[in-house]
Structure formats: structure tokens, C-alpha cells
Design an enzyme around this catalytic site. Structure first.
Site, PDB file in Angstrom:
ATOM      1  N   CYS A  29      -9.875  -0.489  -5.929  1.00  0.00           N
ATOM      2  CA  CYS A  29      -8.891   0.162  -5.058  1.00  0.00           C
ATOM      3  C   CYS A  29      -7.481  -0.134  -5.531  1.00  0.00           C
ATOM      4  O   CYS A  29      -6.933  -1.214  -5.271  1.00  0.00           O
ATOM      5  CB  CYS A  29      -9.085  -0.303  -3.611  1.00  0.00           C
ATOM      6  SG  CYS A  29      -7.866   0.389  -2.482  1.00  0.00           S
ATOM      7  N   CYS A  72      -4.938  -0.785  -2.830  1.00  0.00           N
ATOM      8  CA  CYS A  72      -5.027  -2.119  -2.224  1.00  0.00           C
ATOM      9  C   CYS A  72      -4.463  -3.189  -3.162  1.00  0.00           C
ATOM     10  O   CYS A  72      -3.770  -4.096  -2.725  1.00  0.00           O
ATOM     11  CB  CYS A  72      -6.483  -2.489  -1.926  1.00  0.00           C
ATOM     12  SG  CYS A  72      -7.470  -1.176  -1.245  1.00  0.00           S
ATOM     13  N   ASP A  73      -4.794  -3.106  -4.436  1.00  0.00           N
ATOM     14  CA  ASP A  73      -4.586  -4.255  -5.328  1.00  0.00           C
ATOM     15  C   ASP A  73      -3.602  -4.023  -6.474  1.00  0.00           C
ATOM     16  O   ASP A  73      -3.279  -4.971  -7.194  1.00  0.00           O
ATOM     17  CB  ASP A  73      -5.940  -4.698  -5.908  1.00  0.00           C
ATOM     18  CG  ASP A  73      -6.897  -5.126  -4.805  1.00  0.00           C
ATOM     19  OD1 ASP A  73      -6.416  -5.702  -3.818  1.00  0.00           O
ATOM     20  OD2 ASP A  73      -8.106  -4.869  -4.911  1.00  0.00           O
TER      21      ASP A  73
END
Ligand code: NDP
Length: 321
Positions: A138, A141-142
Site C-alpha cells: 500500500c 499507507c507506507d
């Protein structure tokens, strides 16, 4: 002798961000929901380390901690958790029937399906070992954690292009590794990625090992045409080779699309009246904890409003004259 099935107004299947938010809302609406939490319980956030984009946590929060807090919040209002998997469902008539592996069967007037989707992984031992230590599925997300570093994206579809493009915001360079010589991505997405000077491509190649001890330090890549290998030094690996919705148990019971995602209409309604769906199991597009939580809230409100106009017990159909 088999135990009598337990009955509930609402059964929620799944205990990721969607299922737990649905449980919180349903519990506060005094529906006393039973949550078949799944094993392992907790969904994709369990394999996430720092979550920095869930509103309300300015310092960030660990994925498993966020899930634990959501569960405690739902329990506080009376949601009951069954740590088991649903192994069989019968949605052909009401009350709906859900069977579990070892905790017996449940009958429910309404059901919320929130069983999520799992990222597809490469299946390497080194990938498992370094999971969340530089490996992610992701970028939203990261990606932030890779500021100024070289990273690689595996996959040739639209997700891989989207992830690669997004990651150029942070990374010094992004290498897309694809197992064939032609991208699967739509031409517009492929063209955008090709035009970006921070993105390069390695075709006809697969990752055979993720290198590094405490964290990702590089990738060993094999050319599938000539068998040669080489090492690419990167600090991050984003695997973008598709997702698999957890819907095996609903085959034949709910309308699923060609990839197995639950089809919804009017927000959270499935093909079966009284069965609602929330989170990644019905959303291949956003896949964020906050969007999953939002749709869990929507499903609980939809279920509550629907239940409010249903008799508590099903009325038997009068015999035809
Ligand atoms: P796709 O199934 O489209 O692509 C998966 C990619 O991963 C393929 O290139 C495939 O290779 C590769 N792959 C699969 N398994 C492996 C493996 N074991 N090892 C190496 N490579 C592998 O999935 P996406 O997630 O990209 O997209 C899913 C759907 O969502 C699509 O319909 C897509 O169009 C849509 N989508 C649309 C977006 C947009 O329009 N903005 C953004 C994101 C997704 P191969 O090509 O050889 O099969």
C-alpha cells in the site's frame, strides 16, 4: 448432539476496520451484534506497522493497536466477539444461517459482510521475513517512509502504475519489475508511468529473493527469458500484483463480480435483502482503513434502518389457497 444455533438481530462477519466500526455503531443502536471475527482476527491493519493517516492520531498509531482499540470500543457497547471463521452461510431465507468452524451456528435477521481482501504476495520466504520492514502492498499507507530512497514496485497492472506514480513523490527513483514484456495496465496509466523520469522498468523479470537482515536492502531479480540474475539495491518493495477478496464462503449465496468482490448497490446493499457489505470485500478502489471504517458505519446504519421496519421474527408465509 449438535447445539441449537444462537440467534441475533445482526451478525457481522469480519473484524477489520469495517467490521469493527459496524459493530460499534450496531452496538450503540442496541442491536447486540455478534461479530464472527475471523481467524486471525483484525484484518489488514494487523500486518501494518505505523498508521499515520488515520484521523485522530497526530503521532500515528500501530495498526494492531488501532484494531485493538476499535474492538474494545465496540465491546464497551455490548458487541460480542466469536473468534472463529464462518465456514458456511445460507442466505436463501431468513433468518440467515452462519456456521462456524468450532463455535456452532448462528441465526441472524440481518448480516453485514466485512471479510476484507488480502493483498496477493510473491510467496517468498524472504518476503515473509521482511514483511513491514520495507515491504508493503500500500503506497498510500507506507510511501511516506521511503523519502529520498530507491524503491521497487512489482506488477504490471493499473495498481502497479498507480503505486509507482504515487511513490515518485517520495522516492529518489522507482523501478517497476514486471514478469512479462508487456504491461497489463491501461494505456493511459502505462503512458503516464513511462513518461515519468523517476520511473524505470525491468521487464521479463521476477523477484526471487528479498535481500537484507533487519530491513530490505535489495532484491535479487531473475530474467525469465535467459535465466540470468542480478541484484537491485532498493530500500523498499511494493508488491502490486492484485488483491484477493475473502469471499469464498459467499459463492452462490451473494452476487460477486468476476474477481470475487461483493457487488453492492445503494451504498451497502448486496444482492440479498437484509445482507449488507462493507470495507475491502466490496471496494477494490480505495482500500484505506478510514474508508473501510466509513463504509462499516454506513452498513450498520443501513442494517439498523432495515431491521427497524422488519418484524423481529420472520412471519411465516400463509399457505396458498
Ligand atoms: P491486475 O490483476 O490487473 O494486475 C496484476 C499484475 O500483477 C499483472 O501485471 C500480473 O502479471 C502481475 N502478477 C500477478 N501475479 C503475479 C506474481 N505472482 N508475480 C509477479 N507478477 C504477478 O491487478 P491490479 O491490482 O493492478 O488491478 C485490479 C483491477 O483494478 C484492474 O481491473 C484494474 O484496471 C483496476 N484498477 C484501476 C485503477 C485505475 O483505473 N486508476 C487503479 C488500480 C486498479 P501479468 O500481467 O503477467 O498477468
Amino acid at each position: 448432539m449438535a447445539h441449537e444455533p444462537r440467534t441475533a438481530r445482526l451478525v457481522i462477519l469480519g473484524s477489520g476496520a469495517a467490521g469493527l466500526t459496524a459493530a460499534l455503531y450496531a452496538a450503540r443502536a442496541e442491536l447486540k451484534p455478534i461479530v464472527i471475527a475471523g481467524v486471525p482476527a483484525g484484518g489488514q491493519l494487523l500486518i501494518t506497522t505505523d498508521v499515520e493517516n488515520y484521523p485522530g492520531f497526530p503521532e500515528g498509531i500501530q495498526g494492531p493497536t488501532l484494531i485493538e482499540k476499535m474492538r474494545q470500543q465496540a465491546e464497551r457497547f455490548g458487541a460480542e466477539f466469536i473468534d472463529d471463521n464462518a465456514t458456511r452461510v445460507d442466505f436463501s431465507h431468513r433468518p440467515f444461517r452462519i456456521e462456524t468452524g468450532s463455535r456452532g451456528a448462528f441465526l441472524a435477521d440481518a448480516v453485514i459482510v466485512a471479510t476484507g481482501a488480502n493483498a496477493r504476495w510473491l510467496g517468498l520466504d524472504s518476503e515473509k521475513r521482511l514483511m513491514a520492514k520495507g515491504i508493503s502492498a500500500c503506497a498510500t499507507c507506507d510511501g511516506f517512509f521511503f523519502k529520498g530512497h530507491e524503491i521497487a514496485v512489482v506488477g504490471g497492472g493499473d495498481t502497479a502504475m498507480e503505486e509507482a506514480l504515487f511513490l515518485t513523490t517520495f522516492a529518489s527513483h522507482v523501478t517497476v519489475i514486471h514478469r512479462r514484456d508487456a504491461l497489463r495496465a491501461s494505456s493511459i496509466m502505462a503512458a503516464r508511468a513511462r513518461a515519468n523520469p523517476k520511473i524505470s522498468f525491468i521487464f521479463d523479470s521476477e523477484v526471487v529473493e528479498v535481500l537484507g537482515h533487519e530491513r530490505v536492502e535489495g532484491l535479487r531479480i531473475r530474467n525469465v527469458k535467459d535465466g540470468s540474475t542480478r541484484d537491485l539495491m532498493v530500500r523498499g518493495l511494493f508488491v502490486a500484483i492484485g488483491h484477493v477478496p475473502s469471499t469464498e464462503v459467499f459463492r452462490g449465496a451473494l452476487d460477486l463480480d468476476h474477481e470475487g468482490y461483493v457487488r453492492v448497490r445503494e451504498h451497502t446493499k448486496t444482492s440479498v435483502v437484509g445482507v449488507f457489505a462493507a470495507g475491502d470485500v466490496q471496494d477494490r478502489h480505495y482500500r484505506q482503513a478510514v474508508t473501510a471504517a466509513g463504509s462499516g458505519c454506513m452498513a450498520a446504519i443501513d442494517a439498523e434502518r432495515w431491521l427497524a421496519v422488519q418484524p423481529a421474527k420472520p412471519v411465516p408465509t400463509p399457505p396458498a389457497r
